[in-house]
Scaffold this motif. Structure first.
Motif, mmCIF file in Angstrom:
data_model
loop_
_atom_site.group_PDB
_atom_site.id
_atom_site.type_symbol
_atom_site.label_atom_id
_atom_site.label_comp_id
_atom_site.label_asym_id
_atom_site.label_seq_id
_atom_site.Cartn_x
_atom_site.Cartn_y
_atom_site.Cartn_z
ATOM 1 N N GLU A 1 -30.079 49.242 29.973
ATOM 2 C CA GLU A 1 -30.200 50.046 28.510
ATOM 3 C C GLU A 1 -31.969 50.484 28.745
ATOM 4 O O GLU A 1 -32.613 51.468 28.850
ATOM 5 C CB GLU A 1 -30.017 49.675 27.174
ATOM 6 C CG GLU A 1 -29.030 49.371 26.691
ATOM 7 C CD GLU A 1 -28.709 48.639 25.147
ATOM 8 O OE1 GLU A 1 -27.076 49.700 24.882
ATOM 9 O OE2 GLU A 1 -29.186 47.699 25.441
ATOM 10 N N LYS A 2 -33.136 49.629 28.868
ATOM 11 C CA LYS A 2 -34.751 49.826 29.263
ATOM 12 C C LYS A 2 -34.571 51.038 30.797
ATOM 13 O O LYS A 2 -34.537 52.233 30.262
ATOM 14 C CB LYS A 2 -34.991 48.691 29.309
ATOM 15 C CG LYS A 2 -36.754 49.069 29.500
ATOM 16 C CD LYS A 2 -37.499 47.649 29.485
ATOM 17 C CE LYS A 2 -38.965 48.518 29.491
ATOM 18 N NZ LYS A 2 -39.780 46.665 29.216
ATOM 19 N N GLU A 3 -33.537 50.409 31.636
ATOM 20 C CA GLU A 3 -33.969 51.973 32.996
ATOM 21 C C GLU A 3 -33.333 53.229 32.348
ATOM 22 O O GLU A 3 -33.247 54.333 32.399
ATOM 23 C CB GLU A 3 -33.136 50.905 33.690
ATOM 24 C CG GLU A 3 -33.977 49.957 34.490
ATOM 25 C CD GLU A 3 -33.343 49.854 35.451
ATOM 26 O OE1 GLU A 3 -32.350 50.478 36.304
ATOM 27 O OE2 GLU A 3 -33.474 48.147 36.321
ATOM 28 N N HIS A 4 -32.137 52.987 31.586
ATOM 29 C CA HIS A 4 -31.562 54.224 31.023
ATOM 30 C C HIS A 4 -32.442 55.392 30.401
ATOM 31 O O HIS A 4 -32.449 56.332 30.051
ATOM 32 C CB HIS A 4 -30.338 53.531 29.761
ATOM 33 C CG HIS A 4 -29.021 53.785 31.000
ATOM 34 N ND1 HIS A 4 -27.538 53.214 30.366
ATOM 35 C CD2 HIS A 4 -29.094 53.408 32.924
ATOM 36 C CE1 HIS A 4 -27.344 52.611 31.518
ATOM 37 N NE2 HIS A 4 -27.772 52.728 32.625
ATOM 38 N N GLU A 5 -32.941 54.368 29.466
ATOM 39 C CA GLU A 5 -33.818 55.284 28.575
ATOM 40 C C GLU A 5 -35.696 55.675 29.202
ATOM 41 O O GLU A 5 -35.467 56.610 29.216
ATOM 42 C CB GLU A 5 -34.321 54.140 27.091
ATOM 43 C CG GLU A 5 -33.704 53.486 26.617
ATOM 44 C CD GLU A 5 -33.038 55.101 25.363
ATOM 45 O OE1 GLU A 5 -34.179 56.203 25.151
ATOM 46 O OE2 GLU A 5 -31.290 54.737 24.995
ATOM 47 N N GLU A 6 -35.928 55.009 30.283
ATOM 48 C CA GLU A 6 -36.776 55.872 30.859
ATOM 49 C C GLU A 6 -36.636 56.583 31.756
ATOM 50 O O GLU A 6 -37.407 57.566 31.662
ATOM 51 C CB GLU A 6 -37.037 54.418 31.717
ATOM 52 C CG GLU A 6 -38.179 53.143 31.413
ATOM 53 C CD GLU A 6 -38.375 52.044 32.050
ATOM 54 O OE1 GLU A 6 -37.760 52.011 33.249
ATOM 55 O OE2 GLU A 6 -38.114 50.664 31.206
ATOM 56 N N PHE A 7 -35.969 56.871 32.060
ATOM 57 C CA PHE A 7 -34.583 58.058 32.848
ATOM 58 C C PHE A 7 -34.456 59.153 31.935
ATOM 59 O O PHE A 7 -34.844 60.078 32.558
ATOM 60 C CB PHE A 7 -33.209 57.345 33.926
ATOM 61 C CG PHE A 7 -33.570 59.101 34.781
ATOM 62 C CD1 PHE A 7 -33.848 59.443 35.442
ATOM 63 C CD2 PHE A 7 -32.330 59.651 34.816
ATOM 64 C CE1 PHE A 7 -34.329 59.950 36.867
ATOM 65 C CE2 PHE A 7 -31.912 60.829 35.630
ATOM 66 C CZ PHE A 7 -32.072 61.224 36.273
ATOM 67 N N LYS A 8 -34.317 58.893 30.684
ATOM 68 C CA LYS A 8 -34.011 59.614 30.302
ATOM 69 C C LYS A 8 -34.890 60.385 29.066
ATOM 70 O O LYS A 8 -35.573 61.840 29.122
ATOM 71 C CB LYS A 8 -33.296 59.198 28.240
ATOM 72 C CG LYS A 8 -31.864 59.212 28.713
ATOM 73 C CD LYS A 8 -30.802 59.322 27.394
ATOM 74 C CE LYS A 8 -30.418 57.613 26.802
ATOM 75 N NZ LYS A 8 -29.903 57.646 25.630
ATOM 76 N N GLU B 1 -27.306 65.699 29.284
ATOM 77 C CA GLU B 1 -26.206 65.956 28.499
ATOM 78 C C GLU B 1 -25.096 64.911 28.932
ATOM 79 O O GLU B 1 -24.413 64.187 28.460
ATOM 80 C CB GLU B 1 -25.187 67.764 28.824
ATOM 81 C CG GLU B 1 -25.577 68.068 27.289
ATOM 82 C CD GLU B 1 -25.372 69.466 27.603
ATOM 83 O OE1 GLU B 1 -23.910 69.590 28.144
ATOM 84 O OE2 GLU B 1 -25.601 70.162 27.383
ATOM 85 N N PHE B 2 -25.194 64.626 30.771
ATOM 86 C CA PHE B 2 -24.466 64.381 31.293
ATOM 87 C C PHE B 2 -24.658 62.683 31.479
ATOM 88 O O PHE B 2 -24.234 61.788 31.578
ATOM 89 C CB PHE B 2 -24.071 64.993 32.492
ATOM 90 C CG PHE B 2 -22.859 64.029 33.937
ATOM 91 C CD1 PHE B 2 -21.771 64.039 33.443
ATOM 92 C CD2 PHE B 2 -23.079 62.849 34.387
ATOM 93 C CE1 PHE B 2 -20.684 63.585 34.189
ATOM 94 C CE2 PHE B 2 -22.063 62.442 35.305
ATOM 95 C CZ PHE B 2 -21.110 63.119 35.280
ATOM 96 N N HIS C 1 -22.730 59.570 30.257
ATOM 97 C CA HIS C 1 -22.527 58.743 31.563
ATOM 98 C C HIS C 1 -22.870 56.676 31.535
ATOM 99 O O HIS C 1 -22.508 56.001 31.774
ATOM 100 C CB HIS C 1 -23.184 59.667 32.991
ATOM 101 C CG HIS C 1 -22.468 58.104 34.001
ATOM 102 N ND1 HIS C 1 -22.170 57.800 34.062
ATOM 103 C CD2 HIS C 1 -24.089 57.625 34.060
ATOM 104 C CE1 HIS C 1 -22.575 56.632 35.110
ATOM 105 N NE2 HIS C 1 -24.147 56.440 35.339
ATOM 106 N N PHE C 2 -24.287 57.581 30.438
ATOM 107 C CA PHE C 2 -24.926 56.144 29.971
ATOM 108 C C PHE C 2 -24.633 55.230 28.600
ATOM 109 O O PHE C 2 -24.431 54.169 29.311
ATOM 110 C CB PHE C 2 -26.298 56.548 29.608
ATOM 111 C CG PHE C 2 -27.431 56.239 30.796
ATOM 112 C CD1 PHE C 2 -27.256 56.034 32.416
ATOM 113 C CD2 PHE C 2 -28.646 57.084 30.883
ATOM 114 C CE1 PHE C 2 -27.919 57.189 33.384
ATOM 115 C CE2 PHE C 2 -29.550 57.796 31.420
ATOM 116 C CZ PHE C 2 -28.897 57.214 33.214
#
Length: 135
Positions: A77-84, A52-53, A57-58
């Motif tokens: 955004e790609k890095e964010h998606e990989e972490f999600k 959730e956080f 945050h992203f």
């Protein structure tokens, strides 16, 4: 063991830094629970928080980047998606196999490694750009 927030992690964007610090606080609470042999009991709540956080945050970071036409937006955004995706995989493992010590350790390790690396490289580059735009 704990993960210490240090000034080299500051982006100097107050909201972003406060959000990063909150993740550190939660990671350290999980480490504390692990040290007290309660990590397996706490991992589900931590994974829920993290999912959730980081979405919150992203989204906040991405709004700032979009609003200021940050040229590195797509890669960020790609890095964010990989972490999600990593979080989703950890949650899936938790839901399918339960709270193993290995899952707890993998969650802490992968979260900390990703977060520190992402802040030091990707978020600092974004923050520098945002600060230039604000001047």
């Amino acid at each position: 063991m704990s993960f210490v927030w240090t000034d080299d992690l500051l982006t100097r964007v107050d909201d972003i830094d406060e959000q990063h610090k909150e993740i550190f606080v939660r990671l350290n609470a999980l480490l504390d629970a692990l040290a007290r042999q309660k990590g397996k009991e706490e991992i589900g709540g931590f994974l829920d928080f993290l999912e959730e956080f980081v979405a919150y945050h992203f989204a906040a970071e991405e709004r700032e980047m979009t609003g200021h036409k940050y040229p590195g937006l797509a890669d960020h955004e790609k890095e964010h998606e990989e972490f999600k995706k990593r979080i989703c995989a950890l949650k899936r493992d938790f839901n399918e196999s339960g709270a193993s010590t290995q899952l707890v350790l993998m969650t802490v390790r992968s979260s900390c490694e990703w977060l520190v690396g992402h802040i030091k490289k990707t978020d600092k580059a974004m923050a520098g750009f945002l600060k230039q735009k604000a001047v």
